[in-house]
Enzyme design. Structure first.
Site, PDB file in Angstrom:
ATOM      1  N   ASP A 218       0.686  -1.038   0.525  1.00 43.03           N
ATOM      2  CA  ASP A 218       0.174   0.369  -0.270  1.00 43.03           C
ATOM      3  C   ASP A 218       0.733   1.200   0.373  1.00 43.03           C
ATOM      4  OD1 ASP A 218      -2.791   0.753   0.632  1.00 43.03           O
ATOM      5  OD2 ASP A 218      -1.735   2.171   2.057  1.00 43.03           O
ATOM      6  N   GLU A 269      14.209 -15.032   0.826  1.00 38.95           N
ATOM      7  CA  GLU A 269      14.755 -16.616   1.579  1.00 38.95           C
ATOM      8  C   GLU A 269      13.624 -17.560   1.301  1.00 38.95           C
ATOM      9  OE1 GLU A 269      14.132 -14.788   5.703  1.00 38.95           O
ATOM     10  OE2 GLU A 269      15.604 -13.136   5.450  1.00 38.95           O
TER      11      GLU A 269
END
Ligand code: NOJ
Length: 557
Positions: A218, A269
């Site tokens: 956002d 990751e």
């Protein structure tokens, strides 16, 4: 770049997002299982078969976090929990699992520019004095003038009024001011503070560990701010209207990309890496920085959403955005509707240049909305959009051909824009009215009881029940187009076949997939080929006005 064809491959393909169709769910208005009038997590879960039947690749869930709903959930109290009115963390875990089992990816909304004023850290900041560590997580400043009773700068909130609110200090005295680019219940974070940065990395891991596939970010272009003094002498560009150059104090500053470089390390990751899409209201030429593989990877392109139904505008937007996407290595995104704008079936039924905010204030009577034309063009625009290389973002209800609800009574309006503009702008509630699932019944099947925003009588005729299995319905049209897109989509290439001028746009994708869209007032010829799907039927072998068609054209031997 190819897209995994088989479902199995699609599940693990690190490039799944490049040409995905993502369906936005606004949870409070999607489906209500417990009958309190607010949509909820169990409601979404009960509609998984429907979601899968659409032929989408992923769902994006707008915020479902604890919130006082000062801004429809974009005022987040706790980023790592679920609003108890919507469900529990365990229910979200189940939802993610069930969506995955149905072959759908899950994107959640992350709101990093501001929290809510009920966030634990904001309450701590209020309780601690000026200059404290707690205050330094947000943006507090002394006011101007001998009594400090003027805001630190003349910056304005997106929702109207000053972007600063004065607090009362724990001593009971009028005190400092804090910055909020949106409602006063949405204090902006201080992204120069390493603790804030670390905390968001924890939130990204929290959801990624729970199996979320990606994030919608956002107001991604507002996190980095130059708050050096004096603030007042440095005007800021109103987002999207003034050219941004990386130096504006509030928007699209170059340093913001340092934040996303840290996020990218977290995304990587995971296997496959988590994805992200930036909500960044920046010019096309500055979008690629957000969409780079070292950053968020993708950015919303709102150009079609802002365009008129006009072939030249569409052609330029498509050409520019495909070129821009090439610069970043991302794929382009395409959007016609979302929870912040008037629905596209209504926009296209209004004369070009209509000021939608003013139109809504007139309760949708002037100028008159031509719904037949609006829906016809909306379907044509959607089919054109779905043929473009890149990913398409759909907004709940557009597959039903829903129009805006322009005449919500003042007493039910929830959007902070209404009050903050002194009731001069209604805001966005008209596109957030709960979905109609059945032809009649309480809240048209949204839930066992009422709906948090009143639904108009015409919703029943647009309901899923009314359209399911009906050949000519907008719902069947979306399903057919999405199923075909799955089959046809291969390489991210597009070749114009139309000579570059005129009222008809014609382009081809690899494999003989041709799209022809007629923006003009007269029927147009189409190339010889197998008819695949049309936003409306051909007429005497010609493409009627305001219609798009997909054809399979065999190369000449
Ligand atoms: C963009 C969101 O889409 C909108 O709904 C919200 O009001 C603002 N950001 C503030 O979070």
């Amino acid at each position: 770049m190819s897209r995994g064809v088989g479902r199995q491959m699609h599940q693990t393909d690190p490039n799944w997002w490049r040409q995905a169709v993502v369906y936005q769910i606004y949870p409070r208005s999607f489906a209500d299982a417990d009958g309190d009038g607010l949509g909820d997590i169990r409601g979404i879960r009960s509609k998984i078969a429907y979601l899968a039947s659409l032929g989408i690749d992923a769902v994006w869930l707008s915020p479902f976090y604890p919130s006082a709903l000062a801004d429809g959930g974009y005022d987040v109290d706790d980023y790592r929990d679920v609003d108890p009115r919507l469900g529990s963390l365990a229910e979200v875990d189940e939802l993610i699992r069930a969506l995955h089992d149905a072959g759908l990816k899950v994107i959640v909304d992350i709101v990093p520019n501001h929290s809510s004023n009920r966030h634990r850290w904001f309450r701590e900041a209020l309780a601690a004095g000026p200059g404290s560590t707690a205050r330094n997580r947000y943006i507090f400043r002394d006011g101007l003038g001998p009594d400090g009773n003027r805001p630190p700068s003349d910056w304005v909130s997106h929702f109207g009024g000053s972007a600063w609110t004065r607090i009362t200090e724990p001593s009971g005295e009028p005190g400092q001011w804090y910055l909020h680019l949106f409602a006063r219940e949405q204090p902006d974070w201080n992204w120069d503070n390493p603790e804030v940065r670390e905390d968001f990395l924890s939130t990204l891991r929290f959801w990624s560990d729970r199996g979320v596939d990606g994030f919608r970010v956002d107001v991604a272009h507002a996190l980095a701010k130059d708050m050096s003094e004096p603030l007042r002498s440095r005007p800021t560009a109103a987002s999207g209207t003034t050219p941004l150059d990386g130096k504006d104090p509030l928007y699209d500053r170059d340093e913001v990309h340092g934040i996303y470089a840290e996020w990218r390390k977290v995304f990587n990751e995971y296997d496959p890496p988590r994805t992200a899409v930036a909500e960044a209201w920046v010019p096309a030429a500055r979008r690629h920085a957000y969409a780079s593989p070292e950053g968020l990877g993708q950015a919303f392109n709102f150009d079609l959403l802002r365009a008129d139904w006009d072939p030249d505008q569409f052609r330029t937007i498509i050409t520019d955005n495909l070129a821009q996407a090439g610069t970043s290595g991302a794929s382009s995104t395409w959007v016609l509707s979302n929870h912040d704008v008037v629905r596209h079936a209504t926009r296209y039924g209004l004369p070009p240049g209509t000021d939608y905010a003013r139109w809504l204030m007139g309760e949708g009577r002037e100028p008159a909305e031509d719904q037949v034309l609006g829906l016809r063009r909306a379907r044509a625009a959607t089919l054109l959009m779905l043929a473009l290389p890149g990913s398409a973002y759909l907004y709940q209800g557009e597959e039903l051909g829903l129009f805006e609800v322009p005449d919500l009574p003042a007493a039910v309006l929830q959007d902070p824009i209404w009050e903050r503009t002194g009731r001069r702008r209604k805001g966005r509630d008209g596109c957030r009215v709960p979905l109609p699932w059945t032809v009649d019944g309480p809240s048209f099947g949204f839930g066992p009881d009422g709906a948090h925003l009143p639904q108009p009588d015409w919703f029943g005729a647009c309901s899923v029940e009314a359209q399911d299995g009906n050949e000519g319905s907008t719902l069947s049209f979306y399903r057919r187009a999405l199923a075909l897109r799955r089959e046809l989509q291969t390489y991210e290439e597009l070749r114009w076949c139309d000579g570059g001028t005129g009222q008809v746009l014609h382009f081809a994708r690899p494999g003989g997939w041709h799209t022809v869209a007629n923006f003009g007032a007269r029927p147009a010829p189409v190339p010889d080929g197998e008819f695949l799907v049309g936003s409306a039927p051909l007429h005497d072998g010609l493409l009627p006005p305001d219609t798009t068609v997909w054809l399979r054209v065999r190369p000449r031997a």
